[in-house]
Design a protein around this motif. Structure first.
Motif, PDB file in Angstrom:
ATOM      1  N   ILE A 177       0.870  -1.181   0.000  1.00 62.58           N
ATOM      2  CA  ILE A 177       0.000   0.000   0.000  1.00 62.58           C
ATOM      3  C   ILE A 177       0.905   1.229   0.000  1.00 62.58           C
ATOM      4  O   ILE A 177       1.777   1.363   0.870  1.00 62.58           O
ATOM      5  CB  ILE A 177      -0.893   0.011   1.251  1.00 62.58           C
ATOM      6  CG1 ILE A 177      -1.747  -1.261   1.302  1.00 62.58           C
ATOM      7  CG2 ILE A 177      -1.771   1.264   1.278  1.00 62.58           C
ATOM      8  CD1 ILE A 177      -2.108  -1.688   2.702  1.00 62.58           C
ATOM      9  N   ILE A 178       0.717   2.099  -0.976  1.00 58.26           N
ATOM     10  CA  ILE A 178       1.485   3.337  -1.048  1.00 58.26           C
ATOM     11  C   ILE A 178       0.502   4.500  -0.915  1.00 58.26           C
ATOM     12  O   ILE A 178      -0.354   4.685  -1.782  1.00 58.26           O
ATOM     13  CB  ILE A 178       2.272   3.441  -2.369  1.00 58.26           C
ATOM     14  CG1 ILE A 178       3.270   2.287  -2.479  1.00 58.26           C
ATOM     15  CG2 ILE A 178       3.000   4.789  -2.451  1.00 58.26           C
ATOM     16  CD1 ILE A 178       4.067   2.268  -3.773  1.00 58.26           C
ATOM     17  N   PRO A 179       0.584   5.290   0.178  1.00 50.24           N
ATOM     18  CA  PRO A 179      -0.344   6.414   0.356  1.00 50.24           C
ATOM     19  C   PRO A 179      -0.105   7.510  -0.685  1.00 50.24           C
ATOM     20  O   PRO A 179       1.025   7.751  -1.106  1.00 50.24           O
ATOM     21  CB  PRO A 179      -0.019   6.930   1.767  1.00 50.24           C
ATOM     22  CG  PRO A 179       0.783   5.858   2.416  1.00 50.24           C
ATOM     23  CD  PRO A 179       1.498   5.146   1.320  1.00 50.24           C
ATOM     24  N   MET A 180      -1.194   8.165  -1.070  1.00 48.19           N
ATOM     25  CA  MET A 180      -1.137   9.310  -1.984  1.00 48.19           C
ATOM     26  C   MET A 180      -2.278  10.255  -1.614  1.00 48.19           C
ATOM     27  O   MET A 180      -3.073   9.956  -0.725  1.00 48.19           O
ATOM     28  CB  MET A 180      -1.288   8.851  -3.438  1.00 48.19           C
ATOM     29  CG  MET A 180      -2.654   8.251  -3.755  1.00 48.19           C
ATOM     30  SD  MET A 180      -2.879   7.923  -5.514  1.00 48.19           S
ATOM     31  CE  MET A 180      -4.624   7.482  -5.558  1.00 48.19           C
ATOM     32  N   HIS A 181      -2.329  11.419  -2.296  1.00 50.53           N
ATOM     33  CA  HIS A 181      -3.467  12.326  -2.156  1.00 50.53           C
ATOM     34  C   HIS A 181      -3.693  12.703  -0.696  1.00 50.53           C
ATOM     35  O   HIS A 181      -4.798  12.624  -0.173  1.00 50.53           O
ATOM     36  CB  HIS A 181      -4.728  11.654  -2.727  1.00 50.53           C
ATOM     37  CG  HIS A 181      -5.827  12.606  -3.132  1.00 50.53           C
ATOM     38  ND1 HIS A 181      -6.502  13.391  -2.228  1.00 50.53           N
ATOM     39  CD2 HIS A 181      -6.379  12.888  -4.334  1.00 50.53           C
ATOM     40  CE1 HIS A 181      -7.428  14.099  -2.850  1.00 50.53           C
ATOM     41  NE2 HIS A 181      -7.372  13.814  -4.140  1.00 50.53           N
ATOM     42  N   TYR A 182      -2.623  13.123  -0.018  1.00 51.90           N
ATOM     43  CA  TYR A 182      -2.718  13.648   1.348  1.00 51.90           C
ATOM     44  C   TYR A 182      -2.123  15.046   1.385  1.00 51.90           C
ATOM     45  O   TYR A 182      -1.526  15.503   0.398  1.00 51.90           O
ATOM     46  CB  TYR A 182      -2.032  12.702   2.344  1.00 51.90           C
ATOM     47  CG  TYR A 182      -0.629  12.306   1.973  1.00 51.90           C
ATOM     48  CD1 TYR A 182       0.454  13.153   2.205  1.00 51.90           C
ATOM     49  CD2 TYR A 182      -0.379  11.069   1.377  1.00 51.90           C
ATOM     50  CE1 TYR A 182       1.741  12.782   1.867  1.00 51.90           C
ATOM     51  CE2 TYR A 182       0.907  10.690   1.036  1.00 51.90           C
ATOM     52  CZ  TYR A 182       1.961  11.554   1.282  1.00 51.90           C
ATOM     53  OH  TYR A 182       3.233  11.194   0.937  1.00 51.90           O
ATOM     54  N   ILE A 227       2.771  -1.125   4.252  1.00 47.22           N
ATOM     55  CA  ILE A 227       2.643   0.259   3.783  1.00 47.22           C
ATOM     56  C   ILE A 227       4.040   0.846   3.570  1.00 47.22           C
ATOM     57  O   ILE A 227       4.882   0.801   4.476  1.00 47.22           O
ATOM     58  CB  ILE A 227       1.868   1.118   4.797  1.00 47.22           C
ATOM     59  CG1 ILE A 227       0.457   0.551   5.002  1.00 47.22           C
ATOM     60  CG2 ILE A 227       1.806   2.572   4.340  1.00 47.22           C
ATOM     61  CD1 ILE A 227      -0.299   1.201   6.161  1.00 47.22           C
ATOM     62  N   TYR A 228       4.274   1.389   2.390  1.00 48.79           N
ATOM     63  CA  TYR A 228       5.528   2.079   2.085  1.00 48.79           C
ATOM     64  C   TYR A 228       5.211   3.547   1.796  1.00 48.79           C
ATOM     65  O   TYR A 228       4.405   3.852   0.919  1.00 48.79           O
ATOM     66  CB  TYR A 228       6.218   1.456   0.874  1.00 48.79           C
ATOM     67  CG  TYR A 228       6.757   0.067   1.132  1.00 48.79           C
ATOM     68  CD1 TYR A 228       8.056  -0.109   1.613  1.00 48.79           C
ATOM     69  CD2 TYR A 228       5.973  -1.057   0.918  1.00 48.79           C
ATOM     70  CE1 TYR A 228       8.548  -1.385   1.869  1.00 48.79           C
ATOM     71  CE2 TYR A 228       6.451  -2.334   1.169  1.00 48.79           C
ATOM     72  CZ  TYR A 228       7.744  -2.489   1.638  1.00 48.79           C
ATOM     73  OH  TYR A 228       8.230  -3.760   1.893  1.00 48.79           O
ATOM     74  N   VAL A 229       5.863   4.447   2.539  1.00 54.19           N
ATOM     75  CA  VAL A 229       5.649   5.880   2.354  1.00 54.19           C
ATOM     76  C   VAL A 229       6.806   6.439   1.538  1.00 54.19           C
ATOM     77  O   VAL A 229       7.973   6.341   1.942  1.00 54.19           O
ATOM     78  CB  VAL A 229       5.562   6.606   3.715  1.00 54.19           C
ATOM     79  CG1 VAL A 229       5.277   8.090   3.495  1.00 54.19           C
ATOM     80  CG2 VAL A 229       4.489   5.969   4.587  1.00 54.19           C
ATOM     81  N   LEU A 230       6.478   7.005   0.377  1.00 58.31           N
ATOM     82  CA  LEU A 230       7.495   7.569  -0.505  1.00 58.31           C
ATOM     83  C   LEU A 230       7.558   9.085  -0.331  1.00 58.31           C
ATOM     84  O   LEU A 230       6.548   9.727  -0.056  1.00 58.31           O
ATOM     85  CB  LEU A 230       7.170   7.238  -1.969  1.00 58.31           C
ATOM     86  CG  LEU A 230       7.021   5.752  -2.325  1.00 58.31           C
ATOM     87  CD1 LEU A 230       6.752   5.597  -3.822  1.00 58.31           C
ATOM     88  CD2 LEU A 230       8.268   4.972  -1.932  1.00 58.31           C
ATOM     89  N   ASP A 231       8.737   9.651  -0.525  1.00 54.91           N
ATOM     90  CA  ASP A 231       8.900  11.106  -0.457  1.00 54.91           C
ATOM     91  C   ASP A 231       8.406  11.743  -1.757  1.00 54.91           C
ATOM     92  O   ASP A 231       8.654  11.224  -2.851  1.00 54.91           O
ATOM     93  CB  ASP A 231      10.370  11.475  -0.242  1.00 54.91           C
ATOM     94  CG  ASP A 231      10.875  11.070   1.128  1.00 54.91           C
ATOM     95  OD1 ASP A 231      10.034  10.755   1.997  1.00 54.91           O
ATOM     96  OD2 ASP A 231      12.106  11.080   1.325  1.00 54.91           O
ATOM     97  N   GLN A 232       7.747  12.873  -1.613  1.00 52.36           N
ATOM     98  CA  GLN A 232       7.251  13.621  -2.767  1.00 52.36           C
ATOM     99  C   GLN A 232       8.414  14.316  -3.467  1.00 52.36           C
ATOM    100  O   GLN A 232       9.312  14.865  -2.824  1.00 52.36           O
ATOM    101  CB  GLN A 232       6.240  14.658  -2.268  1.00 52.36           C
ATOM    102  CG  GLN A 232       5.649  15.541  -3.324  1.00 52.36           C
ATOM    103  CD  GLN A 232       4.652  16.528  -2.723  1.00 52.36           C
ATOM    104  OE1 GLN A 232       3.939  16.189  -1.781  1.00 52.36           O
ATOM    105  NE2 GLN A 232       4.614  17.735  -3.259  1.00 52.36           N
TER     106      GLN A 232
END
Length: 234
Positions: A177-182, A227-232
């Motif tokens: 799961i990669i979070p986006m749209h935050y 969950i993997y959180v990527l840097d923008q």
């Protein structure tokens, strides 16, 4: 496959010589998104609609050799999907919100975006588009066990509520799961920060990558959802 986070709901996914960009935002200051242009070449752009400035501006995605990339509006695809440049794409039409008058405010129907499932490098990726409601039960059933990577709407408010997102994740069972749209301090949308989404899950289930990209292959997918959180980057 290499996944790189640009900003908002826009990613770059690369496998071999093929590059796909998802949901490019309108760059620049408000009324733009606040984010910098992508300004990189790609072969294929897939959008959840063609009427939302935060999801459907491919003008700053360059094509190969001075041309333009192929642009696909997922809402215009046939119900069973199609294949573009060798990439199978299946749409799942959705409502952005049942409680907001998009037709009156913006001249577009609220059924104006789609989740889309596509395959690259043997990895099945589901982009959640801009849905603002629970994922339809018939769509959850079609997606159950078919998603390796979920690009998840993690800012709530106009998009899917956290309880409904949790339910969708539980039903679909993605491996990654990669979070986006935050919320991003580079943008101006008043939505939740990524930590609000992450706080709903155990710390051991979360990895902050510490960079913008993640390499994924069928052999390196985790056994359990992670969950993997990527840097923008934009």
């Amino acid at each position: 496959m290499k996944i790189t986070f640009y900003a908002h709901a826009s990613f770059r996914l690369e496998e071999g010589d093929l590059a796909v960009v998802t949901d490019p935002y309108t760059p620049g200051p408000k009324p733009g998104s606040g984010f910098e242009p992508i300004d990189e070449p790609a072969d294929l752009v897939i959008m959840s609609s063609s009427t939302d400035d935060f999801h459907s501006d491919p003008s700053h995605v360059r094509g190969r050799g001075g041309g333009r990339p192929v642009v696909v509006d997922a809402l215009e695809l046939p119900e069973g999907g199609t294949t573009v440049l060798g990439v199978p794409i299946t749409p799942f039409p959705a409502f952005e919100s049942r409680n907001y008058d998009f037709q009156g405010e913006f001249g577009r129907h609220p059924d104006a975006n789609a989740l889309y499932l596509f395959t690259l490098g043997g990895i099945n990726v589901l982009h959640m588009g801009d849905t603002g409601n629970p994922v339809a039960p018939e769509h959850l059933e079609q997606l159950r066990g078919r998603v390796d990577v979920l690009l998840a709407l993690a800012g709530a408010h106009a998009t899917i509520a956290y309880d409904d997102l949790d339910a969708a994740i539980g039903a679909i069972g993605p491996r990654i799961i990669i979070p986006m749209h935050y919320h991003s301090p580079r943008g101006w949308l008043n939505i939740e920060p990524v930590d609000a989404f992450l706080s709903r899950y155990p710390a051991g289930m979360i990895t902050r990558v510490g960079g913008p990209s993640l390499e994924v292959t069928p052999d390196t997918l985790p056994a359990e959802p992670h969950i993997y959180v990527l840097d923008q980057t934009r």
